[in-house]
Design a protein around this motif. Sequence first.
Motif, PDB file in Angstrom:
ATOM      1  N   GLU A  16       0.764  -1.533  -0.111  1.00  0.00           N
ATOM      2  CA  GLU A  16      -0.157   0.003  -0.068  1.00  0.00           C
ATOM      3  C   GLU A  16       0.823   1.542   0.385  1.00  0.00           C
ATOM      4  OE1 GLU A  16      -2.997  -2.386   1.980  1.00  0.00           O
ATOM      5  OE2 GLU A  16      -2.559  -0.381   3.910  1.00  0.00           O
ATOM      6  N   ALA A  17       1.917   1.239   0.886  1.00  0.00           N
ATOM      7  CA  ALA A  17       2.794   2.439   0.907  1.00  0.00           C
ATOM      8  C   ALA A  17       3.961   2.168  -0.384  1.00  0.00           C
ATOM      9  CB  ALA A  17       3.802   2.221   2.026  1.00  0.00           C
ATOM     10  N   LEU A  18       4.376   1.468  -0.742  1.00  0.00           N
ATOM     11  CA  LEU A  18       4.789   1.839  -1.662  1.00  0.00           C
ATOM     12  C   LEU A  18       4.405   2.005  -3.112  1.00  0.00           C
ATOM     13  CD1 LEU A  18       7.602  -0.666  -0.162  1.00  0.00           C
ATOM     14  CD2 LEU A  18       8.143   1.885  -0.543  1.00  0.00           C
ATOM     15  N   THR A  19       3.147   1.528  -3.205  1.00  0.00           N
ATOM     16  CA  THR A  19       2.734   1.472  -4.214  1.00  0.00           C
ATOM     17  C   THR A  19       1.985   3.174  -4.890  1.00  0.00           C
ATOM     18  OG1 THR A  19       1.353  -0.516  -4.188  1.00  0.00           O
ATOM     19  CG2 THR A  19       0.987   0.445  -5.922  1.00  0.00           C
ATOM     20  N   VAL A  20       1.866   4.037  -3.824  1.00  0.00           N
ATOM     21  CA  VAL A  20       1.618   4.983  -4.412  1.00  0.00           C
ATOM     22  C   VAL A  20       2.966   5.760  -4.328  1.00  0.00           C
ATOM     23  CG1 VAL A  20       0.962   7.206  -3.057  1.00  0.00           C
ATOM     24  CG2 VAL A  20      -0.343   5.047  -2.169  1.00  0.00           C
ATOM     25  N   VAL A  21       3.902   5.705  -3.179  1.00  0.00           N
ATOM     26  CA  VAL A  21       5.007   5.880  -3.947  1.00  0.00           C
ATOM     27  C   VAL A  21       6.014   5.882  -5.323  1.00  0.00           C
ATOM     28  CG1 VAL A  21       8.161   5.945  -3.278  1.00  0.00           C
ATOM     29  CG2 VAL A  21       5.961   6.191  -1.361  1.00  0.00           C
ATOM     30  N   ASP A  22       5.887   4.302  -5.613  1.00  0.00           N
ATOM     31  CA  ASP A  22       6.061   4.174  -7.289  1.00  0.00           C
ATOM     32  C   ASP A  22       5.996   4.900  -8.286  1.00  0.00           C
ATOM     33  OD1 ASP A  22       6.427   2.406  -9.437  1.00  0.00           O
ATOM     34  OD2 ASP A  22       8.090   2.171  -8.453  1.00  0.00           O
ATOM     35  N   ILE A  23       3.919   4.413  -8.092  1.00  0.00           N
ATOM     36  CA  ILE A  23       2.964   4.640  -9.586  1.00  0.00           C
ATOM     37  C   ILE A  23       3.873   6.380  -9.329  1.00  0.00           C
ATOM     38  CG2 ILE A  23       0.988   5.042 -10.673  1.00  0.00           C
ATOM     39  CD1 ILE A  23       0.804   2.467  -8.848  1.00  0.00           C
ATOM     40  N   CYS A  24       3.248   7.065  -8.382  1.00  0.00           N
ATOM     41  CA  CYS A  24       3.353   8.246  -7.967  1.00  0.00           C
ATOM     42  C   CYS A  24       4.329   9.309  -8.573  1.00  0.00           C
ATOM     43  CB  CYS A  24       2.652   8.769  -6.944  1.00  0.00           C
ATOM     44  SG  CYS A  24       0.558   9.045  -6.132  1.00  0.00           S
ATOM     45  N   ARG A  25       5.902   8.839  -8.421  1.00  0.00           N
ATOM     46  CA  ARG A  25       7.063  10.016  -8.521  1.00  0.00           C
ATOM     47  C   ARG A  25       7.041   9.028 -10.577  1.00  0.00           C
ATOM     48  NH1 ARG A  25      11.178   7.691  -3.989  1.00  0.00           N
ATOM     49  NH2 ARG A  25      10.533   9.478  -2.977  1.00  0.00           N
ATOM     50  N   ARG A  26       6.775   8.010 -10.608  1.00  0.00           N
ATOM     51  CA  ARG A  26       6.775   7.411 -12.124  1.00  0.00           C
ATOM     52  C   ARG A  26       5.264   8.485 -13.001  1.00  0.00           C
ATOM     53  NH1 ARG A  26       6.920   1.653 -13.850  1.00  0.00           N
ATOM     54  NH2 ARG A  26       7.797   1.018 -12.033  1.00  0.00           N
ATOM     55  N   SER A  27       4.404   8.958 -12.551  1.00  0.00           N
ATOM     56  CA  SER A  27       3.687  10.297 -12.976  1.00  0.00           C
ATOM     57  C   SER A  27       4.337  11.315 -12.906  1.00  0.00           C
ATOM     58  CB  SER A  27       2.257  10.767 -12.318  1.00  0.00           C
ATOM     59  OG  SER A  27       1.299   8.602 -12.556  1.00  0.00           O
ATOM     60  N   GLY A  28       5.471  11.738 -12.209  1.00  0.00           N
ATOM     61  CA  GLY A  28       6.265  13.066 -12.447  1.00  0.00           C
ATOM     62  C   GLY A  28       5.736  14.152 -11.041  1.00  0.00           C
ATOM     63  N   LEU A  29       5.227  13.626  -9.812  1.00  0.00           N
ATOM     64  CA  LEU A  29       4.472  14.353  -8.738  1.00  0.00           C
ATOM     65  C   LEU A  29       6.402  13.938  -7.514  1.00  0.00           C
ATOM     66  CD1 LEU A  29       1.025  12.427  -8.699  1.00  0.00           C
ATOM     67  CD2 LEU A  29       1.666  14.793  -8.818  1.00  0.00           C
ATOM     68  N   GLU A  30       5.949  14.297  -6.913  1.00  0.00           N
ATOM     69  CA  GLU A  30       7.450  14.905  -6.382  1.00  0.00           C
ATOM     70  C   GLU A  30       6.459  14.112  -4.813  1.00  0.00           C
ATOM     71  OE1 GLU A  30      10.590  17.339  -3.101  1.00  0.00           O
ATOM     72  OE2 GLU A  30       9.067  18.089  -4.870  1.00  0.00           O
ATOM     73  N   VAL A  31       7.255  13.009  -4.659  1.00  0.00           N
ATOM     74  CA  VAL A  31       6.694  12.031  -2.919  1.00  0.00           C
ATOM     75  C   VAL A  31       8.078  12.342  -2.204  1.00  0.00           C
ATOM     76  CG1 VAL A  31       5.740   9.521  -2.034  1.00  0.00           C
ATOM     77  CG2 VAL A  31       5.186  10.966  -4.429  1.00  0.00           C
ATOM     78  N   GLU A  32       7.563  12.343  -0.842  1.00  0.00           N
ATOM     79  CA  GLU A  32       8.667  12.005  -0.242  1.00  0.00           C
ATOM     80  C   GLU A  32       7.852  10.913   1.166  1.00  0.00           C
ATOM     81  OE1 GLU A  32       9.451  15.692   1.960  1.00  0.00           O
ATOM     82  OE2 GLU A  32      10.766  16.650   0.652  1.00  0.00           O
ATOM     83  N   MET A  33       9.125   9.843   1.323  1.00  0.00           N
ATOM     84  CA  MET A  33       8.385   9.031   2.396  1.00  0.00           C
ATOM     85  C   MET A  33       8.856   9.786   3.910  1.00  0.00           C
ATOM     86  SD  MET A  33       9.706   5.422   0.288  1.00  0.00           S
ATOM     87  CE  MET A  33      11.072   5.865   0.184  1.00  0.00           C
ATOM     88  N   VAL A  34       8.545   9.801   4.657  1.00  0.00           N
ATOM     89  CA  VAL A  34       8.522  10.472   6.045  1.00  0.00           C
ATOM     90  C   VAL A  34       8.208   9.002   7.355  1.00  0.00           C
ATOM     91  CG1 VAL A  34       7.459  11.864   7.548  1.00  0.00           C
ATOM     92  CG2 VAL A  34       7.763  12.554   5.130  1.00  0.00           C
ATOM     93  N   SER A  35       9.132   9.011   7.762  1.00  0.00           N
ATOM     94  CA  SER A  35       9.170   8.153   8.508  1.00  0.00           C
ATOM     95  C   SER A  35       8.729   8.636  10.179  1.00  0.00           C
ATOM     96  CB  SER A  35      10.653   7.276   9.077  1.00  0.00           C
ATOM     97  OG  SER A  35      10.395   7.056  11.128  1.00  0.00           O
ATOM     98  N   ILE A  36       7.519   7.878  10.847  1.00  0.00           N
ATOM     99  CA  ILE A  36       7.488   8.678  12.418  1.00  0.00           C
ATOM    100  C   ILE A  36       8.115   8.367  13.176  1.00  0.00           C
ATOM    101  CG2 ILE A  36       4.800   9.157  11.065  1.00  0.00           C
ATOM    102  CD1 ILE A  36       3.971   6.912  13.469  1.00  0.00           C
TER     103      ILE A  36
END
Length: 185
Positions: A16-36
């Motif tokens: 769930e987490a990494l699919t969003v990161v991957d697909i959004c980055r492939r689409s040109g969106l800037e994505v930051e993965m943030v550890s809590i």
Amino acid sequence: MRKIAVFFGEGYEEIEALTVVDICRRSGLEVEMVSITDERVATGSHGITVQTDRIFREADFAGYDMLVLPGGMPGTKNLEAHGGLMAQVDAFYAAGKYIAAICAAPSIFGHRGILKGRRACSYPGFESHLEGAQVTAGPVEISDNVVTSRGMGTAVDFALAIVGIFNGTGKAAEMAEAIVYRQSE
């Protein structure tokens, strides 16, 4: 460029987490993965450890256009227990900025009163936590600035919905084709 933050607590659901990161980055969106946590690494509910881009206290919330909460257990509980993140979720919602959650994580929105009068979905068995929502079994529900999805099996739909919000449905359709994905109907 639009900027999205995806939050990682110990026990997050990896797909769930990494699919969003991957697909959004492939689409040109800037994505930051943030550890809590105070560490730049987070281990998912199935033992997969990832290196995040930053830790929570380094996050620039003024620069984000969307906050994404992946599900998983105990990841969802860890996200909800993080007071700083919950304050940001509330602030984004109040400001009309996008918030998104998948699997068990939409329960967080339900507990905060965010889903009242909205269409929403979650992992089966968590529907009672979607307080005040019109609960559906759809793969993704977008209700104004609130996006919810059901689980690992809908992670691609969820990510493509986010792409559609920021880059348009045409770009989302192009991305679905590029990754050889047939969207749910």
